[in-house]
Write an enzyme that holds these catalytic residues in place. Structure first.
Site, short mmCIF file in Angstrom:
data_model
loop_
_atom_site.label_atom_id
_atom_site.label_comp_id
_atom_site.label_asym_id
_atom_site.label_seq_id
_atom_site.Cartn_x
_atom_site.Cartn_y
_atom_site.Cartn_z
N ASN A 9 38.98 18.02 -74.39
CA ASN A 9 37.67 18.15 -75.03
C ASN A 9 36.68 17.30 -74.23
O ASN A 9 36.73 16.07 -74.32
CB ASN A 9 37.75 17.68 -76.49
CG ASN A 9 36.38 17.61 -77.16
OD1 ASN A 9 35.39 18.14 -76.63
ND2 ASN A 9 36.31 16.97 -78.31
N HIS A 94 35.22 18.58 -85.72
CA HIS A 94 35.47 17.31 -85.01
C HIS A 94 34.71 16.19 -85.73
O HIS A 94 33.61 16.40 -86.24
CB HIS A 94 34.99 17.42 -83.56
CG HIS A 94 35.46 16.28 -82.72
ND1 HIS A 94 34.86 15.05 -82.76
CD2 HIS A 94 36.50 16.18 -81.86
CE1 HIS A 94 35.50 14.23 -81.94
NE2 HIS A 94 36.50 14.88 -81.38
N SER A 205 42.30 8.48 -77.99
CA SER A 205 42.71 7.62 -76.88
C SER A 205 44.08 7.98 -76.31
O SER A 205 44.86 7.11 -75.93
CB SER A 205 42.67 6.14 -77.29
OG SER A 205 41.34 5.77 -77.64
#
Ligand code: 13P
Length: 243
Positions: A9, A94, A205
């Site tokens: 993304n 999101h 992450s």
């Protein structure tokens, strides 16, 4: 068996100069992605150019879509428009859209429905904030988000992404055990018939150093990768991790 899916993304990053990422990916994975499926969600402005350039093993996706098919909605992009460009996926809900654009669960559900109608696979995102995790409410919050934003659909026609808000772009990742526990809870919260066939991705992450351990968990079926997907070598290393 659910196939592992690795999705990049790019968020609001990427100019035409960055299309060379495609060739860098081919150089980094000359034998392709192995057993994993791969998709890239670039900004809308680069989808067409990437469609002409990416190797066949990388599918395309949008980062968002409108609830409507067409009409007077300045600045919005509809699901049929994404399908028209060759997209296979679209991200819905999101946390950055939920926070920046006030998208509530009902809107996310409508977006996922619009995606399904256009023949796209929605990647439906859920995740808790740090306060919610620290107060012990994470599982209740995330499963409630899932239940309220999940469209009615055939089992296997959508993908879920668990992205703890506190792990996005912070360098802080959920431990593999915590992520696995949440994925298991989400799978149990899915309606009958969906649990065994729905891919649940982890995001927050993800990087080459932690991908193998996360992807080895029973209920983690892939990754939704932000920052590390911008660098072809890092994204390739995540695709290859643990294979
Ligand atoms: P980072 O990988 O940069 O933390 O972003 C995760 C994400 O939000 C992917 O959708």
């Amino acid at each position: 068996m659910r196939q592992t899916l690795i999705v990049g993304n790019w968020k609001m990053n990427g100019l035409t100069a960055d299309l060379a990422w495609s060739e860098a990916m081919i150089a980094a994975l000359p034998d392709g992605p192995g057993v994993r499926a791969v998709a890239l969600c670039p900004p809308f402005t680069l989808i067409s150019s990437f469609a002409a350039r990416l190797p066949g093993w990388i599918s395309l996706g949008g980062q968002d879509c409108a609830t409507a098919v067409s009409g007077a909605h300045t600045g919005d992009v509809s699901a049929p428009m994404l399908a028209d460009l060759g997209c296979r996926y679209v991200i819905a809900g999101h946390s950055e859209r939920r926070a920046d654009h006030g998208e509530a669960d009902a809107v996310v559900r409508s977006k996922a429905e619009a995606a399904l109608k256009a023949g796209l696979t929605p990647i439906l995102c859920v995740g808790e904030t740090l306060e919610e995790r620290e107060s012990g409410a994470a599982e209740a919050v995330v499963t409630a988000q899932l239940e309220a934003s999940l469209p009615e659909c055939e089992p296997g026609s959508l993908v879920i992404a668990y992205e703890p808000v506190w792990a996005i772009g912070t360098g802080r990742t959920a431990s593999a055990a915590d992520a696995q526990a949440m994925h298991r809870a989400l799978r149990s919260a899915l309606p009958g018939g969906h649990g065994d066939v729905t891919a649940i991705l982890y995001g927050g992450s993800v990087k080459p150093a932690n991908a193998a351990e996360l992807l080895a968990q029973d209920d983690i079926d892939g990754a939704l990768v932000g920052g590390a997907s911008l660098k072809a070598e890092d994204f390739a290393a995540i695709i290859a991790a643990g294979q």
